[in-house]
Design an enzyme around this catalytic site. Sequence first.
Site, short mmCIF file in Angstrom:
data_model
loop_
_atom_site.label_atom_id
_atom_site.label_comp_id
_atom_site.label_asym_id
_atom_site.label_seq_id
_atom_site.Cartn_x
_atom_site.Cartn_y
_atom_site.Cartn_z
CB CYS A 2 56.22 18.17 -2.40
SG CYS A 2 57.17 19.43 -1.56
NE ARG A 27 53.07 13.14 -0.82
CZ ARG A 27 53.52 11.99 -0.33
NH1 ARG A 27 52.68 11.00 -0.13
NH2 ARG A 27 54.78 11.82 -0.05
CD1 TRP A 74 53.42 21.93 4.02
CD2 TRP A 74 55.56 21.36 4.34
NE1 TRP A 74 53.73 22.17 5.34
CE2 TRP A 74 55.03 21.83 5.56
CE3 TRP A 74 56.89 20.95 4.31
CZ2 TRP A 74 55.78 21.89 6.73
CZ3 TRP A 74 57.64 21.02 5.48
CH2 TRP A 74 57.07 21.48 6.68
CG ASN A 98 58.22 14.39 -1.27
OD1 ASN A 98 58.27 15.29 -0.43
ND2 ASN A 98 57.81 13.17 -0.99
N GLY A 99 61.12 16.11 -0.79
CA GLY A 99 62.22 15.80 0.11
C GLY A 99 63.16 16.97 0.24
CD GLU A 478 45.07 14.56 19.30
OE1 GLU A 478 46.30 14.72 19.28
OE2 GLU A 478 44.40 14.52 18.25
CE LYS A 482 43.82 17.03 15.85
NZ LYS A 482 44.29 15.69 16.03
CD GLU A 485 46.21 19.63 13.65
OE1 GLU A 485 45.82 18.65 14.28
OE2 GLU A 485 46.93 19.53 12.64
CG HIS A 501 55.68 22.45 39.63
ND1 HIS A 501 56.29 22.58 40.85
CD2 HIS A 501 54.86 21.37 39.73
CE1 HIS A 501 55.89 21.58 41.65
NE2 HIS A 501 55.01 20.85 40.98
CE LYS A 600 45.33 12.83 7.36
NZ LYS A 600 44.96 13.12 8.76
C1 F6R Z 1 47.58 16.32 14.02
C2 F6R Z 1 48.15 15.41 13.06
C3 F6R Z 1 49.62 15.19 13.06
C4 F6R Z 1 49.94 13.72 12.74
C5 F6R Z 1 51.46 13.54 12.62
C6 F6R Z 1 51.82 12.09 12.39
O1 F6R Z 1 46.20 16.40 13.90
O2 F6R Z 1 47.46 14.86 12.24
O3 F6R Z 1 50.18 15.58 14.28
O4 F6R Z 1 49.43 12.91 13.75
O5 F6R Z 1 51.93 14.32 11.58
O6 F6R Z 1 51.25 11.63 11.20
P1 F6R Z 1 51.08 10.08 10.93
O7 F6R Z 1 50.09 9.56 11.92
O8 F6R Z 1 50.59 10.00 9.52
O9 F6R Z 1 52.42 9.45 11.13
#
Ligand code: F6R
Length: 605
Positions: A2, A27, A74, A98-99, A478, A482, A485, A501, A600
Amino acid sequence: MCGIIGIASNKSVTSNIINSLKRLEYRGYDSSGVATIDDNTINEKKCPGRVEELEKLLFNSPSSGNVGIGHVRWATHGLPNQINAHPHSSELVSVVHNGIIENSENLKQNLEKDGYKFKSQTDTEVITLLLTKFLKKFSPLDAVYKTLEKLTGSFALGILFREHQNIIIGARRGSPLAVGYSNNENYLGSDSYALKSMTNKISYLDDGDVCVLTKDHIEFYDSKKNKKNKKVLILSEDKNETKLGDFKNFMSKEIFEQPFTSSNCINEYIDKIRNDINIIDFPLNPKKLNKIVLIGCGTAYHSCLVAKYWLEELTDLNVEADIASEFRYRNVKFNKSNLYVFISQSGETADTAAALELCKKNNVKTCSIINVVESTIARSSDWVLPIHAGPEIGVASTKAFTGQLLVVYILILKIAEIRKNINRKIFLEKISNLKKLPDLLKKSLKSEDKIQIFAKDFIDAKGSMFLGRGSSFPIALEGALKLKELSYLHAEGYPAGEMKHGPLALIEDGLPVIVIAPKDKYFEKTISNMQEVIARGGKVLLITDKKNEVINENIRFKLEMPYIESLLNPFLTTIPLQLLAYHVALLKKCDIDKPRNLAKSVTVE
Ligand code: F6R
């Protein structure tokens, strides 16, 4: 994970709190709230939804006060509704958190026995009620220490006191917390980014620290309540990188920034006059290294996986890549001749930070490849290699991914050269190929038109698959990450050779399947796997490069990426996958920069 903000000032703080909360939305964005003290009363306003909703609430029912705290949430404990939104206040205190408080259930039962009543389903409310209980006997600072003694878990707190109207107390255990300094105004924030719009002078709390701030003074205490001094850091300037310009959202801006950010990064690390790599101060002599262990989460973990293929290709080193949340609880056998490399955009990811702490406890050398250089992970590592990508605001990581790949590739080249795994001629060739990357990224972005058409196939799709071999396998992972998400569509990333498999059973008429097959040593094998998919009705988008001529009229689309030496393919093949996720999400009218349920910076485990 958060976001926390606190401001003590000589003027009303509500609008600055709202502005900081908007910056903190990366956040968490499921609910938000603010509390100020005015006229001997705690004014608490909170609501579900974005900070915009809170702003509307405050417009209709303003709050004033020169001391206040704010929060974006969050959700971890309890639904994202008004009652569970922070702050959580009693008649004496108001708390933002936060936490996670791991022993909240036990504490709650004890408080209920003492007659305290809970309104929310959150773990935070135990903090509010413990403080309320201790404030009956103790000063605010002592009540905070008494409360902290009872809590287990990892957290950062901001607290207001009705009877001590000019102070905010902050406390940090596990989750990061910073303070900022200005004239007649001081701040508390989850990170420097929250404070940057108000000040460039900050200090970070260490783990276990408590701070007491008023408008003109900040005091720091360690976990034993001894007073301590803090270094004031001056933050670097934000060069307007956080403005959208002509872009509709940050994700598209960040995707299209990649030619520029990669060129920036190459300029930072490649000495063009000496044709060499500017990486010095290795914490361990590369010649004596035994193994490299790469650790990260999500997209950053995918960077670790690509790096594993590169290290095995270019050096004689042993390599391991691990997900931080697994690494931290495995029974890892540490070795002082290993280098532990942490990859993270934010530098605040709780699992990655905990894995790093574990390495430090075991006295092994750590390196972080990081975007936010003021972050917790950067500050704790023995060695920091910044990716120089500028702030990444979109929740889905794009330019930070290519930045991470770039720095880890440059590091590997340097290690390979020092260990004499590659000779000078090959080293120079690789550097010269690397310098072509920004232009080739620009060309790859031209795939957008075709991708926009292919994206339409996803509107009614039940799911999708992404396949690749070698370093294209992590790129498949990856691409799938993407897509899920951003567009909330089920997507699986798989090594193409594993399909038979089990996952081949998922292929049915019309299922979109993305096959990543540049002309490398795996090419023919991947193409055979693609034929198996087509034979079962899969609708294939083949991403390959110009050096090959795969003709198969049953391929729905073939995207030809510019040709580059095969080690560098991951940079180019990831571009259409970012664009695909972006356009599918756009067609499905999803929130591009703030996908549901995500944030993020993931500061809880
Ligand atoms: C996906 C994404 C997340 C981050 C992950 C690690 O698009 O952004 O999977 O890569 O939460 O975050 P960082 O790089 O900030 O440790």
